[in-house]
Design a protein around this motif. Structure first.
Motif, PDB file in Angstrom:
ATOM      1  N   ASN A 117       0.829  -1.208   0.000  1.00 29.89           N
ATOM      2  CA  ASN A 117       0.000   0.000   0.000  1.00 29.89           C
ATOM      3  C   ASN A 117       0.866   1.261   0.000  1.00 29.89           C
ATOM      4  OD1 ASN A 117      -2.570  -1.027  -0.161  1.00 29.89           O
ATOM      5  ND2 ASN A 117      -2.828  -1.194   2.049  1.00 29.89           N
ATOM      6  N   CYS A 118       1.928   1.261   0.773  1.00 34.75           N
ATOM      7  CA  CYS A 118       2.829   2.415   0.810  1.00 34.75           C
ATOM      8  C   CYS A 118       3.491   2.615  -0.552  1.00 34.75           C
ATOM      9  CB  CYS A 118       3.898   2.243   1.885  1.00 34.75           C
ATOM     10  SG  CYS A 118       3.254   2.397   3.556  1.00 34.75           S
ATOM     11  N   LEU A 119       3.935   1.536  -1.174  1.00 37.78           N
ATOM     12  CA  LEU A 119       4.601   1.644  -2.469  1.00 37.78           C
ATOM     13  C   LEU A 119       3.669   2.149  -3.557  1.00 37.78           C
ATOM     14  CD1 LEU A 119       6.859  -1.527  -2.428  1.00 37.78           C
ATOM     15  CD2 LEU A 119       7.553   0.858  -2.188  1.00 37.78           C
ATOM     16  N   LYS A 120       2.374   1.842  -3.444  1.00 40.21           N
ATOM     17  CA  LYS A 120       1.398   2.353  -4.406  1.00 40.21           C
ATOM     18  C   LYS A 120       1.349   3.874  -4.365  1.00 40.21           C
ATOM     19  CE  LYS A 120      -1.738  -1.575  -4.227  1.00 40.21           C
ATOM     20  NZ  LYS A 120      -3.041  -2.049  -3.722  1.00 40.21           N
ATOM     21  N   ASN A 121       1.662   4.451  -3.217  1.00 39.97           N
ATOM     22  CA  ASN A 121       1.586   5.897  -3.026  1.00 39.97           C
ATOM     23  C   ASN A 121       2.899   6.621  -3.312  1.00 39.97           C
ATOM     24  OD1 ASN A 121      -1.116   5.786  -2.133  1.00 39.97           O
ATOM     25  ND2 ASN A 121      -0.433   5.176  -0.107  1.00 39.97           N
ATOM     26  N   LYS A 122       3.941   5.888  -3.664  1.00 40.38           N
ATOM     27  CA  LYS A 122       5.265   6.495  -3.826  1.00 40.38           C
ATOM     28  C   LYS A 122       5.261   7.632  -4.852  1.00 40.38           C
ATOM     29  CE  LYS A 122       9.957   5.576  -5.333  1.00 40.38           C
ATOM     30  NZ  LYS A 122      10.863   4.663  -5.977  1.00 40.38           N
ATOM     31  N   ASP A 123       4.716   7.396  -6.034  1.00 40.32           N
ATOM     32  CA  ASP A 123       4.733   8.433  -7.075  1.00 40.32           C
ATOM     33  C   ASP A 123       3.944   9.672  -6.666  1.00 40.32           C
ATOM     34  OD1 ASP A 123       6.404   7.051  -8.800  1.00 40.32           O
ATOM     35  OD2 ASP A 123       4.740   6.038  -9.788  1.00 40.32           O
ATOM     36  N   GLN A 124       2.789   9.460  -6.039  1.00 48.56           N
ATOM     37  CA  GLN A 124       1.981  10.594  -5.584  1.00 48.56           C
ATOM     38  C   GLN A 124       2.727  11.371  -4.496  1.00 48.56           C
ATOM     39  OE1 GLN A 124      -0.840  11.730  -6.879  1.00 48.56           O
ATOM     40  NE2 GLN A 124      -0.860  13.426  -5.445  1.00 48.56           N
ATOM     41  N   PHE A 125       3.361  10.650  -3.576  1.00 46.40           N
ATOM     42  CA  PHE A 125       4.139  11.292  -2.515  1.00 46.40           C
ATOM     43  C   PHE A 125       5.245  12.160  -3.112  1.00 46.40           C
ATOM     44  CE2 PHE A 125       7.934  11.368   0.099  1.00 46.40           C
ATOM     45  CZ  PHE A 125       7.448  11.871   1.296  1.00 46.40           C
ATOM     46  N   ASP A 135      16.964  17.060 -10.798  1.00 46.26           N
ATOM     47  CA  ASP A 135      17.899  15.962 -10.555  1.00 46.26           C
ATOM     48  C   ASP A 135      17.561  15.247  -9.240  1.00 46.26           C
ATOM     49  OD1 ASP A 135      20.212  14.522 -11.487  1.00 46.26           O
ATOM     50  OD2 ASP A 135      21.312  15.433  -9.808  1.00 46.26           O
ATOM     51  N   HIS A 136      17.265  16.029  -8.227  1.00 52.91           N
ATOM     52  CA  HIS A 136      16.894  15.490  -6.915  1.00 52.91           C
ATOM     53  C   HIS A 136      15.648  14.604  -7.030  1.00 52.91           C
ATOM     54  CE1 HIS A 136      16.358  15.506  -2.540  1.00 52.91           C
ATOM     55  NE2 HIS A 136      15.126  15.966  -2.707  1.00 52.91           N
ATOM     56  N   ILE A 137      14.621  15.080  -7.727  1.00 50.49           N
ATOM     57  CA  ILE A 137      13.373  14.335  -7.877  1.00 50.49           C
ATOM     58  C   ILE A 137      13.593  13.078  -8.721  1.00 50.49           C
ATOM     59  CG2 ILE A 137      11.024  14.413  -8.821  1.00 50.49           C
ATOM     60  CD1 ILE A 137      11.424  15.976  -6.161  1.00 50.49           C
ATOM     61  N   LYS A 138      14.379  13.174  -9.800  1.00 47.75           N
ATOM     62  CA  LYS A 138      14.686  11.979 -10.614  1.00 47.75           C
ATOM     63  C   LYS A 138      15.370  10.915  -9.767  1.00 47.75           C
ATOM     64  CE  LYS A 138      16.200  14.281 -14.424  1.00 47.75           C
ATOM     65  NZ  LYS A 138      17.101  14.465 -15.539  1.00 47.75           N
ATOM     66  N   HIS A 139      16.293  11.354  -8.926  1.00 45.31           N
ATOM     67  CA  HIS A 139      17.009  10.429  -8.046  1.00 45.31           C
ATOM     68  C   HIS A 139      16.030   9.728  -7.097  1.00 45.31           C
ATOM     69  CE1 HIS A 139      20.310   8.871  -5.622  1.00 45.31           C
ATOM     70  NE2 HIS A 139      19.619   9.265  -4.564  1.00 45.31           N
ATOM     71  N   LEU A 140      15.113  10.478  -6.505  1.00 45.16           N
ATOM     72  CA  LEU A 140      14.132   9.878  -5.593  1.00 45.16           C
ATOM     73  C   LEU A 140      13.246   8.865  -6.306  1.00 45.16           C
ATOM     74  CD1 LEU A 140      12.946  12.907  -3.451  1.00 45.16           C
ATOM     75  CD2 LEU A 140      14.395  11.005  -2.740  1.00 45.16           C
ATOM     76  N   ARG A 141      12.861   9.163  -7.517  1.00 42.31           N
ATOM     77  CA  ARG A 141      11.984   8.247  -8.261  1.00 42.31           C
ATOM     78  C   ARG A 141      12.693   6.918  -8.557  1.00 42.31           C
ATOM     79  NH1 ARG A 141       7.233  10.498  -9.313  1.00 42.31           N
ATOM     80  NH2 ARG A 141       7.083  12.739  -9.613  1.00 42.31           N
TER      81      ARG A 141
END
Length: 85
Positions: free
Chosen positions: A29-37, A74-80
């Motif tokens: 459930n947490c992983l489903k929310n990763k992109d939205q987070f 760059d920061h956001i790409k790294h997190l994704r």
């Protein structure tokens, strides 16, 4: 194998890891929310020109000033790309 109680939902589950305190259903459930987070986090970073950063040293994590869009992108790409623990 150890019997654990999930720290999120309270369900009893079996774990191979001595570190795991979250059942597979809650992890999923947490992983489903990763992109939205990450999308909402990116909006906050842009709004306040701050992001949460880390280098692995004793003062991590810390807040960094977002100087330009290149750094933030760059920061956001790294997190994704990062795994979720």
């Amino acid at each position: 194998m150890r019997i654990r109680w999930c720290s999120m939902c309270g369900k009893v589950f079996v774990s191979n890891s001595h570190l795991s305190s979250i059942c597979e259903d809650c992890k999923e459930n947490c992983l489903k929310n990763k992109d939205q987070f990450i999308s909402e986090y990116e909006e906050l970073c842009r709004k306040y020109r701050l992001c949460v950063d880390a280098c692995g040293c004793c003062d991590s994590p810390f807040l960094s000033i977002v100087e330009d869009d290149y750094y933030l992108n760059d920061h956001i790409k790294h997190l994704r790309r990062e795994r979720v623990f």
